[in-house]
Motif scaffolding. Structure first.
Motif, PDB file in Angstrom:
ATOM      1  N   LEU A   1      -0.577   6.460   4.734  1.00 17.83           N
ATOM      2  CA  LEU A   1      -1.512   7.153   5.613  1.00 17.83           C
ATOM      3  C   LEU A   1      -1.087   8.592   5.890  1.00 17.83           C
ATOM      4  O   LEU A   1      -1.840   9.343   6.499  1.00 17.83           O
TER       5      LEU A   1
ATOM      6  N   SER B   1      -4.163   7.552  -2.234  1.00 21.44           N
ATOM      7  CA  SER B   1      -3.805   6.751  -1.077  1.00 21.44           C
ATOM      8  C   SER B   1      -5.015   5.998  -0.542  1.00 21.44           C
ATOM      9  O   SER B   1      -4.931   4.813  -0.198  1.00 21.44           O
TER      10      SER B   1
ATOM     11  N   SER C   1      -8.189   3.596   8.962  1.00 17.58           N
ATOM     12  CA  SER C   1      -7.150   2.724   8.397  1.00 17.58           C
ATOM     13  C   SER C   1      -6.353   2.039   9.504  1.00 17.58           C
ATOM     14  O   SER C   1      -6.035   0.848   9.410  1.00 17.58           O
TER      15      SER C   1
ATOM     16  N   PHE D   1      -5.194   1.945  -0.496  1.00 14.96           N
ATOM     17  CA  PHE D   1      -5.368   1.274   0.794  1.00 14.96           C
ATOM     18  C   PHE D   1      -6.623   0.413   0.780  1.00 14.96           C
ATOM     19  O   PHE D   1      -6.605  -0.745   1.229  1.00 14.96           O
TER      20      PHE D   1
ATOM     21  N   ILE E   1       0.864  -1.178   0.000  1.00 17.92           N
ATOM     22  CA  ILE E   1       0.000   0.000   0.000  1.00 17.92           C
ATOM     23  C   ILE E   1       0.897   1.223   0.000  1.00 17.92           C
ATOM     24  O   ILE E   1       1.578   1.514   0.980  1.00 17.92           O
TER      25      ILE E   1
ATOM     26  N   VAL F   1       2.640  -1.278   4.368  1.00 25.44           N
ATOM     27  CA  VAL F   1       2.055   0.065   4.320  1.00 25.44           C
ATOM     28  C   VAL F   1       3.199   1.068   4.269  1.00 25.44           C
ATOM     29  O   VAL F   1       3.889   1.290   5.264  1.00 25.44           O
TER      30      VAL F   1
END
Length: 372
Positions: free
Chosen positions: A175, A154, A186, A158, A94, A171
């Protein structure tokens, strides 16, 4: 559960990544055929670590420390220059723009990326509404992704990744560009994955998130592992480094960065081998290692995945393929028969003149009209 009883999901051994700092793409292509002296840059230098099932590992470090490069190698997007990465499971990265096509809509990207991650069309149809709802993109889901902001990209990336049920989730600062509400949602999803026993890599500059989420922390420093261990222990050391670095004058900070950048440019696999021998001697307490161990370490540290230069055979094959491609393209586009080519091979070049192309267009138009 003790570490030795848990399954190793990711194991990195002597991993490096080298980039050639060619000024342009054409220069990079030339370097495949001709000897060049472009400076080398080692973004990752001899990284070793193990990540266990159900573990959340945060990756911290200053900008340019190799965090994202390392995670792309773990995800299989970028191949390492040398070393080995063992993956036991399905990974999903992600990151902003990761796997997204700008000229496709958000909905089309959901289907494309989910198919690439192994889902069937039926499974995608069943999850489509849930993915869109989680992304909070609303009507924008049918707009081209190239019109999205970084935060929207994003959110989409995600949402797709967390609904494909990966067992190794990566990740990479995805974020950091979202709004606070989406970030909280998230993080809650990541915690849900933690409860399910998934392995998670978490790259973030938010030290609060790192302390909250991570079981262990891998501190990357100019391509090397500076420290790897329990979250509190590593973060205390990292906080002290940040404070000490900020206390330096601007000139001292520049000197510090330049010294490490120079080390990244001058790094070699021989240097990695010597450091690895030194570490092994320290671990074993033996000043002299058995020959088979030294040989094993040498092979591991020098295990390149691609040649530095193409061989003469590789270059010859590529040139032949390129010439064949050009020949076929010329023959088709210029509408040349084999007899014409054999008798007048120069037509493959001269027929590209503006006058000849105009004649060809007129001929094609006449053929189209007669066909109608």
């Amino acid at each position: 559960m003790a570490e030795e009883e848990r399954q190793v999901k990711v194991r990195a051994s002597y991993v490096t990544k080298q980039y050639e700092m060619a000024p342009t793409k054409s220069d990079k292509m030339k370097s495949l055929f001709f000897k060049t002296n472009f400076p080398k840059f080692w973004a990752v230098r001899g990284v070793n670590f193990e990540a266990f099932e159900g573990e959340t590992i945060a990756i911290v470090g200053n900008n340019g420390s190799g965090k994202s490069t390392l995670m792309k190698m773990v995800a299989g997007i970028v191949p390492p220059t040398s070393g080995e990465i063992e993956i036991n499971g399905e990974t999903s990265l992600i990151a902003i723009n990761a796997g997204l096509k700008g000229n496709m809509s958000g909905r089309e990207n959901i289907r494309l990326k989910a198919l690439m991650l192994g889902l069937t069309n039926e499974e995608i149809d069943a999850k489509m509404d849930e993915i869109i709802a989680f992304s909070e993109l609303g009507d924008f889901i049918d707009q081209q992704v190239k019109s999205y902001s970084s935060g929207m990209k994003s959110k989409l990336g995600f949402s797709i990744s967390v609904h494909t049920n990966p067992d190794i989730l990566i990740v990479d600062e995805a974020l950091s560009v979202g709004d606070a509400t989406f970030n909280r949602k998230s993080l809650a999803k990541i915690k849900e994955f933690q409860q399910q026993g998934k392995t998670i890599f978490f790259v973030s500059h938010s030290l609060g998130q790192v302390r909250e989420m991570a079981d262990r922390v891998l501190w990357m420093h100019y391509g090397e592992v500076r420290m790897f261990g329990p979250t509190e222990e590593v973060m205390n050391a990292y906080d002290k480094f940040i404070a000490d670095y900020k206390a330096l004058s601007g000139k001292e900070q520049t000197k510090y960065r330049n010294e490490y950048r120079t080390a990244q440019q001058n790094f070699s696999l021989d240097e990695l081998y010597e450091k690895s021998l030194k570490r092994e001697r320290k671990i074993t307490g033996n000043d002299v290692l058995p020959a088979e161990i030294e040989t094993s370490i040498y092979k591991s540290t020098h295990n390149r995945h691609s040649a530095e230069r193409w061989s003469v055979v590789d270059k010859t094959i590529l040139v032949v393929l390129l010439l064949l491609t050009v020949f076929v393209a010329d023959k088709v586009i210029l509408n040349l028969g084999m007899k014409n080519i054999v008798e007048h091979p120069s037509h493959l070049i001269t027929n590209w003149s503006p006058e000849k192309i105009h004649e060809l267009n007129v001929e094609h138009m006449a053929d189209d009209l007669s066909a109608k």
